[in-house]
Design a protein around this motif. Structure first.
Motif, short mmCIF file in Angstrom:
data_model
loop_
_atom_site.label_atom_id
_atom_site.label_comp_id
_atom_site.label_asym_id
_atom_site.label_seq_id
_atom_site.Cartn_x
_atom_site.Cartn_y
_atom_site.Cartn_z
N SER A 38 -16.25 3.48 -19.25
CA SER A 38 -15.13 2.52 -19.56
C SER A 38 -15.44 2.25 -21.11
O SER A 38 -14.52 1.54 -21.52
N LEU A 39 -16.25 2.94 -21.50
CA LEU A 39 -15.80 3.06 -23.57
C LEU A 39 -14.31 4.00 -23.61
O LEU A 39 -13.94 3.69 -25.04
N LEU A 40 -14.27 4.60 -22.82
CA LEU A 40 -13.22 5.71 -23.52
C LEU A 40 -12.22 4.79 -23.72
O LEU A 40 -11.00 4.39 -24.21
N TYR A 41 -12.14 3.29 -22.05
CA TYR A 41 -11.10 2.59 -22.01
C TYR A 41 -10.53 1.62 -22.64
O TYR A 41 -9.75 1.35 -23.97
N HIS A 42 -11.88 1.98 -23.95
CA HIS A 42 -12.54 0.43 -24.46
C HIS A 42 -11.46 1.44 -25.93
O HIS A 42 -10.64 0.29 -26.79
N HIS A 43 -11.84 2.55 -26.17
CA HIS A 43 -11.13 2.73 -27.78
C HIS A 43 -9.51 3.07 -27.45
O HIS A 43 -8.88 3.20 -28.58
N TYR A 44 -9.18 3.76 -26.46
CA TYR A 44 -7.78 4.24 -26.10
C TYR A 44 -7.13 3.30 -24.64
O TYR A 44 -7.47 3.24 -23.48
N ASP A 45 -5.52 3.42 -25.30
CA ASP A 45 -4.93 2.28 -23.89
C ASP A 45 -4.86 3.75 -22.79
O ASP A 45 -4.37 2.98 -21.32
N GLY A 46 -4.66 4.78 -23.02
CA GLY A 46 -4.95 5.92 -22.15
C GLY A 46 -5.19 7.50 -22.28
O GLY A 46 -5.20 7.32 -23.99
N LYS A 47 -4.63 8.23 -21.53
CA LYS A 47 -4.58 10.06 -21.67
C LYS A 47 -3.77 9.80 -22.79
O LYS A 47 -3.97 10.43 -23.85
N ASP A 48 -2.47 9.46 -23.32
CA ASP A 48 -1.51 9.95 -24.11
C ASP A 48 -2.06 9.40 -25.75
O ASP A 48 -1.98 10.11 -26.35
N GLU A 49 -2.75 8.20 -25.92
CA GLU A 49 -3.09 7.61 -27.26
C GLU A 49 -3.86 8.62 -27.40
O GLU A 49 -4.08 8.86 -28.59
N LEU A 50 -5.16 8.44 -26.43
CA LEU A 50 -5.81 9.66 -26.90
C LEU A 50 -5.63 10.94 -27.19
O LEU A 50 -6.40 11.01 -27.95
N LEU A 51 -4.91 11.23 -26.89
CA LEU A 51 -4.49 13.14 -27.29
C LEU A 51 -3.82 12.96 -28.54
O LEU A 51 -3.93 13.80 -29.29
#
Lengths: 202, 202
Positions: B48-61
């Motif tokens: 959930s911490l990943l989703y707290h920082h990023y909207d999804g895979k594309d934004e994270l990448l």
């Protein structure tokens, strides 16, 4: 737009029709967004026909890469009956960025597939074979030039590897940056390199 | 293995920890096989911490690419206080393929991400910016060399574009073919090019 004639036989050849559908799906969705369903959407026959020919997306894409590379082999090759420097110039003339809209879509598909070779041995094997094929072709032209006396006595293999690499860089630059016209600069500098290192003055 | 110090702050910095998890997931599964779940599997905090920082895979990448390119900027830059030819030699010395196992994993991740720029404008923007940054850096070294009198009077921008392109080709060759050692040949030929076209004899 793909190179002319790439899918010419598609009317009566199922493999070509599948290859053409795959090409359009790749242009539309990219490698990462590709699925059998999206290929089927571009295909005017049934989806089950895709599964009849291929076990799945991976097998289909390896065959697609093989198909595309087979065509690149043919496209890249110019007749071997001209003087060596003319052969070399027409080889690189084929990468002329004057009509980028026409060919960059195709080059983009190739660049995306090539990057899959980082992870996939089947792709790496095909990329290596194509690279080898083009290097050998260029080395043969360079050997001709040395024999004719129009080229300096360079190492044909090393020079050919360098030339193919610069060509790879041109294709990568044209499709992955906002400044594709800088590819012109790379080709102009390559020309000066050839004048200085390869072609004899007289 | 990633470059030393890339994830040094990961212990107390959530972004670095996410970047490190993304890196390992990319090495393990490749770009095409990547998912938030697979990044979470490499992450020792909650998904959930990943989703707290990023909207999804594309934004994270996209953020990951920004992180990696920021590091490449730093890695590629050598101190500007040496003679120009030494600066250029140490720049390309950093691409020495003597320790391929150590760095090719990292270069492979970069090559896969770069190919995404064919389809994705955010990636293309980042790749263009990095390319521009390195070209400007090299052009400044070349200008210094011309001013010092140790380099010939070439066009600094065009020469820099050519050099960056050859470097791109070396990285591509090392990670997508079965003959990564041919990258040596490209660098050797590049060295001869620099001797002939750029460095003055005396």
């Amino acid at each position: 737009m793909p190179p002319e004639n790439l899918f010419d036989e598609s009317a009566d050849d199922t493999r070509s029709a599948i290859m053409e559908a795959t090409y359009h799906a790749l242009v539309e969705h990219g490698y990462a967004g590709l699925s059998i369903q999206r290929i089927a959407d571009e295909f005017d026959k049934s989806k089950s026909l895709l599964y009849h020919h291929y076990d799945g997306k991976d097998e289909l894409l390896v065959d697609f890469l093989e198909f595309v590379l087979g065509d690149l082999h043919q496209q890249a090759m110019v007749p071997r009956d001209a003087p060596a420097d003319e052969q070399l110039r027409s080889f690189f003339g084929g990468t002329d960025p004057a009509e980028p809209e026409r060919s960059d879509e195709f080059v983009g598909v190739f660049v995306e597939l090539r990057a899959q070779a980082v992870q996939c041995d089947d792709y790496q094997r095909l990329i290596t074979r194509t690279d080898e094929y083009i290097r050998e072709y260029l080395a043969a032209i360079i050997e001709d030039g040395i024999e004719e006396g129009s080229f300096r006595e360079v190492d044909p293999d090393r020079t050919a590897t360098f030339l193919v690499s610069v060509l790879d860089a041109v294709l990568l630059r044209r499709t992955t940056t906002d400044d594709p016209e800088l590819a012109w600069d790379v080709l102009a500098e390559l020309d000066d390199y050839l004048e200085t290192r390869l072609y004899r003055d007289d």
